[in-house]
Every structure is written in C-alpha cells, then in structure tokens.
Design an enzyme around this catalytic site. Sequence first.
Site, PDB file in Angstrom:
ATOM      1  N   ASP A  55       0.770  -1.241   0.000  1.00  8.29           N
ATOM      2  CA  ASP A  55       0.000   0.000   0.000  1.00  8.29           C
ATOM      3  C   ASP A  55       0.803   1.295   0.000  1.00  8.29           C
ATOM      4  O   ASP A  55       0.537   2.185  -0.787  1.00  8.29           O
ATOM      5  CB  ASP A  55      -0.939   0.012   1.209  1.00  8.29           C
ATOM      6  CG  ASP A  55      -1.785  -1.258   1.323  1.00  8.29           C
ATOM      7  OD1 ASP A  55      -1.536  -2.215   0.576  1.00  8.29           O
ATOM      8  OD2 ASP A  55      -2.684  -1.296   2.176  1.00  8.29           O
ATOM      9  N   GLU A  83       2.442  -9.241  11.696  1.00  9.81           N
ATOM     10  CA  GLU A  83       2.149  -8.891  10.300  1.00  9.81           C
ATOM     11  C   GLU A  83       3.445  -8.602   9.539  1.00  9.81           C
ATOM     12  O   GLU A  83       3.618  -9.025   8.405  1.00  9.81           O
ATOM     13  CB  GLU A  83       1.227  -7.658  10.292  1.00  9.81           C
ATOM     14  CG  GLU A  83       0.735  -7.244   8.919  1.00  9.81           C
ATOM     15  CD  GLU A  83      -0.228  -6.055   8.978  1.00  9.81           C
ATOM     16  OE1 GLU A  83      -0.381  -5.454  10.070  1.00  9.81           O
ATOM     17  OE2 GLU A  83      -0.830  -5.734   7.935  1.00  9.81           O
TER      18      GLU A  83
HETATM   19  C1  GLC Z   1      -2.725  -4.637   3.871  1.00 14.84           C
HETATM   20  C2  GLC Z   1      -1.563  -5.108   3.019  1.00 14.84           C
HETATM   21  C3  GLC Z   1      -2.067  -6.071   1.966  1.00 14.84           C
HETATM   22  C4  GLC Z   1      -2.830  -7.193   2.609  1.00 14.84           C
HETATM   23  C5  GLC Z   1      -3.911  -6.697   3.576  1.00 14.84           C
HETATM   24  C6  GLC Z   1      -4.503  -7.793   4.422  1.00 14.84           C
HETATM   25  O1  GLC Z   1      -3.619  -3.886   3.141  1.00 14.84           O
HETATM   26  O2  GLC Z   1      -0.892  -4.035   2.458  1.00 14.84           O
HETATM   27  O3  GLC Z   1      -1.011  -6.582   1.203  1.00 14.84           O
HETATM   28  O4  GLC Z   1      -3.403  -8.011   1.652  1.00 14.84           O
HETATM   29  O5  GLC Z   1      -3.369  -5.747   4.440  1.00 14.84           O
HETATM   30  O6  GLC Z   1      -3.510  -8.501   5.110  1.00 14.84           O
END
Ligand code: GLC
Length: 422
Positions: free
Chosen positions: A162, A389
């Site tokens: 993102d 994460e």
């Molecule tokens: C965030 C990350 C993305 C992922 C999502 C759920 O938006 O940037 O890559 O898929 O979280 O984990």
Amino acid sequence: MSALDARAAAILRANDLGGYTVPTKGLYPFQWNWDSCLVALGWAQLDEARAFQEIETLFSAQWPDGMVPQIVFHRPDPGYFPGPERWGTGRTPPTSGITQPPVAASCLRRIVEGAADQAQAEARGRALFPKVLASHRWFHTVRDPDDSGLVTTLHPWETGMDNSPAWDEALARVEIAPDLEPYVRKDTTHVEPSMRPTAAEYDRFMTLVQLYRQHGWRHEIATLSPFRVADVATNCILLRADRDLLAFAERFGETGAAAELRDWIRRAEGAFGVFVDPMTGLWHSYDRVVGARTPTATHAGFLAFWAGLGDARLAAALAPWQAGGGRFALASVRPADPRFDGRRYWRGPVWLIANFLIAEGLREQGYGDAAAGIAADSRRLVESAGFFEYFDPLDGAGLGGASFTWTAAMWLAWARFAHAAG
Ligand code: GLC
C-alpha cells in the site's frame, strides 16, 4: 509438531470464519485476495480440503468480467474502513472494486502437486481452472487495453504494498478531490499510526476510490485514472501465474487455453525490459502516466526471480537490502535509502510472504544460498518475535497486527523447514 507449529495452526483455526480466513481479527476482518491464496498453502499442511475451500470461497466472489476482488465483505464489521458502502460496487456478497496480485494459480499448483489426495486435488483443481483463467484474461485485456504486455495497477492497494515508496511520486500527482467525502480511519485505532500510511496518502487512496465509484467501476477507469502504474510485483506474479496455469492447461488437455497462455507469456517476456534500470540492474515499477520507471526500487523488483527472469547481477544486488544495517532479510526498502523507515508498513519492514516468493524464485533459479539465507532469517524472526504482520529489519521487532494469518501460513508451509541460522 513443534510448539510454534501448533501456534501457527491455532492462528489459522482461530481466524477461520467458515470457508475463509481473515488476515487478523480487528484490523482486517474480511477475506483478502492474495492473503487467502497464500494462506491456503498453510492450510494444505493441516487439511487439504480446507486449502481448496479457501480459494474456492474467494473465487465465489469473482466478478462476471473475471476480476477477483481485493476484499470480500462476507459479513458486516463496523471496525474496518472503507467498508462496502464506500466502495459502492453493488456486488453480492459486497466486495471492493479493485484487485490484488494474482498468486492464485501459483498457490493452487503447489497445493495440487503436493497433495496426498490426488483425486481430490485433480477434481478441485479442474473446477477452479476456468475461473482462474478468466481472472488472467481480465488482467491481460481490461488492464492492458493497448496490448502492451504489461498490466496496469490503478490503486496502491492493488499492489498489496500500500504505502511503498515506489508509489510516492505517482501518488503525489493525484490531486486530492476537493469534494472528497469526509471519512474516519479505523486502521490507526488498531495499530500505532507510526506503523501505518500517513494522512496525505490516505486522502489520495480515498480520492481514487471515489473517482472509480463515480465511474461505476467500469473498465474505462483503466485509461482515465491519474494513477496508472505497471507494478513490477503484479506483473512478475502474473507472469509466473501464467506459467503455472499453463502447466494445468497441459495437464488437463486444454489446448486452446494453453495457446492463449503461451501468447500472454511471450508478450510479457518481450515487454519486461522497461522495468530494468540499465545502470544498476535493479527492477523498478513503471509509471504509465509519465512513461518512466518509478525512482525508488524496492524488494518487489526481486520478484523477477519468482517470474524466472532474475540474473546474477540482480542476485548480487540483494546484498545492500540485507547488509549495511538490515540484520534480517529482506527489508522492503534498502536500509541506506533516505525513504527507508524500518517500522512503517511497506517502507522498510520485512514481510514473510514477500520473503517466500523471492526466496522460492531464487532457489528455482539456482541461487540456493541466497534463498536459504532469506528462509533462515524468516524463521529467526518468527522464533524471536512471533507471528506478526511484519518485522523491523534492524532489530527484528514484531510490528502491525499480531496473530497474523499469512505469517502463520508461511511458517507452516515454508519457514519452519529452513535450517536454523548459524
Ligand atoms: C494490507 C496489506 C495487503 C494485505 C492486507 C490484508 O492492506 O498491504 O497486502 O493483503 O493488508 O492482510
């Protein structure tokens, strides 16, 4: 099973809401596209039927034009923004209006080829094949309207990375809509703001969502958007996925599909030269609005190995991402880069899913030592910090959401098999 294996399995089970697994409770309470495909690799270690179901549930929300959405809002949850109303896609179940990197075919191939129950794998793989093919066709047509061999991404969220510094210039050019509907972020109530995208980025993320919604999510957004990037990650992942889907087409005797896939592969291979900086050999994304490579190279460029196109020069370029301050591979941004921020999401932290894709590509292309080093570091991070994460590449601290599903899945499917770092 070791204690960590058991904890990883418990995370998948706790985040299983029945046919799909949420990335983590609270911060991400729905089904995410590439999370689910990668998480299916973890499920395959525990329950093969459940692994197929994860991907089947995702594809049950596929759009009629073939797009597999980034988020499927199976059931309401007030703890997340932007929710279904803000996307306004009018789909049932509600979904967001954009996609994510297409890892489905590659994950599916790994699961099918490794399955103990080959009869089930064959049947469920066959049933998914036309759907996955339709999603690739969507990319190669709707997102490549001028037949360039490169597919376009219309939102940083579509890249799955993102707030990567790779998008800084392209995103800064997006003018915040003067009539941007007011909104309240929810992500920063779950995670410390210093680990999340900034307000200026968020206003632009929401401007793009509002613009596309005003266009009814029609295909024209691929040509009129002020943010149009050929993301090196999405393109490498799609090329690899085309190759994996071709293996299925050959296995299932789908000759027409095989010819179509070979054509997409040939066109992509012919177009990828624009990603490479001839001075450094690094792979960057390509900004289609200005017709130039994005200035900042990130770990995404090493997905060239996943696509089977890495070379010795690119392998040698890995070193500054690991050494010189990056004690844990692979920092998402080179630690010496002025934009590096070891705690802020995709601007420096280590992500196990990226490590997996890059390391597997390196291994397949004959760079076994580099691959083993990345795998060992991934193992070390989980052993010392747990299933976060993402992780700080300098001190290994666990960051972002805890009990994170795809980190647990990468442990089960990959990192736990790495040799402990020496
Ligand atoms: C965030 C990350 C993305 C992922 C999502 C759920 O938006 O940037 O890559 O898929 O979280 O984990």
